[in-house]
Each structure stands twice: as C-alpha cells, then as structure tokens.
Design an enzyme around this catalytic site. Structure first.
Site, PDB file in Angstrom:
ATOM      1  CG  ASN A   7      27.786 -40.369  -6.487  1.00  0.00           C
ATOM      2  OD1 ASN A   7      28.767 -41.005  -6.102  1.00  0.00           O
ATOM      3  ND2 ASN A   7      26.939 -39.803  -5.651  1.00  0.00           N
ATOM      4  NE  ARG A  85      29.985 -38.200  -3.314  1.00  0.00           N
ATOM      5  CZ  ARG A  85      29.682 -39.202  -2.506  1.00  0.00           C
ATOM      6  NH1 ARG A  85      29.225 -40.337  -2.998  1.00  0.00           N
ATOM      7  NH2 ARG A  85      29.837 -39.080  -1.209  1.00  0.00           N
ATOM      8  CG  HIS A 174      27.914 -35.877   3.298  1.00  0.00           C
ATOM      9  ND1 HIS A 174      27.789 -36.335   4.586  1.00  0.00           N
ATOM     10  CD2 HIS A 174      27.699 -36.954   2.497  1.00  0.00           C
ATOM     11  CE1 HIS A 174      27.511 -37.632   4.575  1.00  0.00           C
ATOM     12  NE2 HIS A 174      27.437 -38.033   3.317  1.00  0.00           N
ATOM     13  NE  ARG A 235      29.486 -44.771   6.208  1.00  0.00           N
ATOM     14  CZ  ARG A 235      29.470 -43.757   5.366  1.00  0.00           C
ATOM     15  NH1 ARG A 235      29.822 -42.550   5.772  1.00  0.00           N
ATOM     16  NH2 ARG A 235      29.084 -43.918   4.118  1.00  0.00           N
ATOM     17  CD  GLU A 394      25.173 -34.990  -2.524  1.00  0.00           C
ATOM     18  OE1 GLU A 394      26.353 -35.095  -2.151  1.00  0.00           O
ATOM     19  OE2 GLU A 394      24.309 -35.882  -2.348  1.00  0.00           O
TER      20      GLU A 394
END
Length: 413
Positions: A7, A85, A174, A235, A394
């Site tokens: 990732n 990913r 996601h 964010r 994940e």
C-alpha cells in the site's frame, strides 16, 4: 500461497506478507517519510518489532529492506504474487486486475482524479515490479467496490459535458474496507450478506461511510476525490463550492492554495487548532480545551447525519458498522454518534461499548422492543438495527482478491 500486499502512500509504504487462505501474517510493517529526510521502517515478524532508519528513503530502498527480511525468514522464494492497493481506478475498473503495461497506462490516466495518491501508487508498483519481475502483480482499486452505485447516487447536478468529457462524478473510496467489514458483519450477525442492509463507517485520518445493500455499494460519502463527505483528520469534508471563489477574492489565495488547505490544514486539525490525532483531542477535551471539544462535536454531528442519510439509500437498516482506527478504538466517538441515532432505532449499550476488547468484533447497541404485530413487508418480524464494531483488514482482502485473479490466470499457486 504467500502474497505480498503493498500500500504505497505519498511518503509511505505499508506492507504485509500473508496467506490469503488462512490469514496468517509472517511479516508486516510500515516505511515512513519516504522521499524526504529521516525515513524509517518499522517491521513486525512473529511478535518481534524492529525499527530502523532508511538512508536514501526511496520506495526501492524500502522494498529492498523488505526483501532482506524475506531472505532472513527464508521464504522469499515462497512468495507467489504481489497485490497493490490503488486509490483511483475511475469508471474503467470495477474489479481487481493483473497489472499489465496497458493497465498501468490507465492508472496514469486517473492521476488528475487523484493527484495525491495515484502517482505514489504507480511509483510503488514500478519499484515492486523491479524487485519481483518474475511474479504476477495485481491492482486492487479503492473505487472498484463503489462501481455498483446507481446513477442517481453517483451523478452530480452539473453540466453533462463535465461528466461525459472529464469524468466528473462521485467515485467513492475505502471500498476494500467497506466490502470486508460488510462480510464480517454478516458472519457476526449469523445472517446471509445478500439479505442485509448496512451502513459501514470507516473512520480514520481519512473517513467515509457507505450504504451496502446485499453486499453491494449503493451510495457513499466520498466523491470525485477523497475530500468530499465526512470531517476527517486534516480534510474538511463537505464545504460550499463557492468557498473557493470567496477566498480567492477576499484572502487572495490561489486555487491550489485553497485546495491544499482543505486537504492538509482542515478537518479535526483546523477545527481544534491543536492536532488531527483524535486520541489527543479526546484527552484535551476532557481538560477543557474548547477547540478540541468543538472538533469532536462537529466530527460526530456530521458522521451521524451521513449515517442517517445512507439509511435513505437503503430503505431498511439492519446495522451500522464502525471500523478503522477511530471506529475500532474510540468508544467516545461511537457513544456520541449512537446517542444521535436514536431516530433510527439504535440505542447504545454503554457496558458493551466500554468493555469491548481492543481488536475484537462485537455488538454495542441494545435491542429496542418493537410494537407487537409490527412487521416489515416480505421480511417477517421486524428487526431492530444493531451497532457493531468490526476491525478492518484491508491487507487480507487485497491478498484474497489477488489470489482469485492470479489463480484465474493459471499461475502456479
């Protein structure tokens, strides 16, 4: 079959070597501050944790360190595939794919849609292909799970040419995490996934919610980019689009400066004026820090509104799932959120929430008694929605999807 999952972030590389079938992990870790000064790598192998510095701090050097660890374990030759990913796959990719030169060109074409993420993904892929040239490499896209959203959910009310010529639509992110915890929720509830309507909340420094109907994404909070939706660590989440023009005129800021601030200086950090780390904000709030308390309140308020909104997309709600670093570990955020969701029939079980062991899945809500005789059409007796905590994985999901692609292409496993 051992699969190496990578990732690649803008300045980091997260990795894990695991068995897709059993979930056994032989090696995992994180390389940070790549491309800059003081790059480090942290590894975990058999319960032992090691941390060391990386000289040049490049992706290639981080991967070389991983290779050295694989050699030390004597299992480098047992690695059969590498799963990557990739954040943005646009409309082209609705499933994992073998990373051919043509696919990499398509990933590059998505860079304008994810300028902070896809370039790092590509660098990581190219470094890994150089390190493992003989192995199949598979791309697993954050956006792929959300390609099942109906047009009413993914289209913006903007000129049609923006969508047709420039791909301006909602994509969502996601996806790997949302898909994984939805499946685990079905196992925990003892019900078939195709029968369940869930809202999954992946809450970390980046955060999003997803409406999952029968295992398929039908709506989600993130949009064209990972900036839309919930308040996150740095964010902003949703803001008035007119903000850009207003600040350009009033503060003399450029478009790129405003966008950078919305991505890196806003969210929990901007509201609190203190930090983007929710653990520190919770502690500061208990000590009376007004900014920390405001950040927590806004984060939870916006989260609860998004969860309730996703229930509209589902029509019937069977459960709300908390996952991600915040969702799995912050009993405070879970409690505050559920107290706002009584309108959906959810009632916090304070004891279950406070005593759920770290890293374990469980139900944290009470069952509210329905009025006698109340039924749901075609579903038998009415069921109350439940709130669940489910740790995401994940890396395991990416490894399993990689194994499916590799096996389907006839590679020896």
């Amino acid at each position: 079959m051992w699969t190496l999952v990578l990732n690649s972030g803008s300045s980091s590389l997260k990795f894990a070597l695991l068995n897709p079938a059993s979930g056994e992990v032989r090696l995992s870790g994180l390389a940070e501050r790549l491309g800059g000064g003081e790059a480090t790598i942290r590894l975990e192998r058999g319960g032992e944790k090691v941390s060391r510095s990386l000289g040049g701090g490049s992706y290639a050097e981080a991967l070389n360190e991983v290779l050295r660890e694989l050699d030390a374990l004597g299992i480098r030759q047992e690695v059969r595939a590498v799963g990557h990913r990739i954040v943005h796959g646009g409309e082209r990719f609705s499933a994992p794919v073998l990373l051919t030169p043509e696919v990499l060109d398509a990933v590059r074409a998505c860079v304008p849609l994810a300028p902070l993420h896809n370039p790092a993904n590509i660098v990581g892929i190219e470094a890994a292909q150089g390190a493992f040239p003989e192995l199949p490499h598979v791309g697993v896209f954050d956006t792929a799970f959300h390609q099942t959203m109906p047009e009413v959910a993914y289209r913006y009310a903007v000129p049609q040419t923006w969508y047709r010529q420039h791909g301006v639509r909602r994509y969502g992110f996601h996806g790997t995490s949302h898909a994984y915890v939805a499946g685990k929720a079905a196992e925990l509830l003892g019900r078939p996934l195709p029968e369940l309507n869930l809202v999954t909340a992946h809450l970390g420094n980046g955060a999003s919610v997803c409406a999952v109907a029968g295992g398929r994404s039908v709506d989600t909070s993130m949009g064209l980019t990972p900036l839309e939706g919930l308040v996150m660590g740095t964010r902003s989440g949703d803001v008035d689009p007119g903000l850009h023009d207003y600040l350009a005129r009033q503060a003399g800021l450029s478009l790129s400066e405003i966008t950078a601030a919305l991505n890196k200086e806003s969210g929990l950090l901007g509201l609190s004026g203190l930090t983007n780390d929710l653990r520190e904000l919770e502690e500061a709030a208990t000590k009376g820090h007004a900014g920390a308390r405001l950040a927590l309140d806004v984060f939870v308020y916006r989260l609860a509104k998004q969860v309730a909104g996703m229930a509209v997309a589902l029509g019937r709600l069977d459960g709300v799932v908390f996952t991600g670093g915040i969702g799995e570990n912050s009993r405070t955020v879970r409690a505050m959120t559920l107290r706002r969701l009584g309108v959906l029939g959810l009632e916090l079980d304070e004891h279950a929430n406070d005593h759920l062991p770290r890293g374990e899945a469980g139900v944290i809500s009470k069952s509210v008694q329905k009025k006698s005789g109340q039924k749901k059409s075609g579903q038998g007796e009415a069921r109350d929605p439940l709130a669940l905590v489910i740790p995401t994985n994940e890396e395991l999901m990416i490894a399993r999807e990689t194994a499916v692609i590799v096996g389907g292409r006839g590679y020896a496993l």
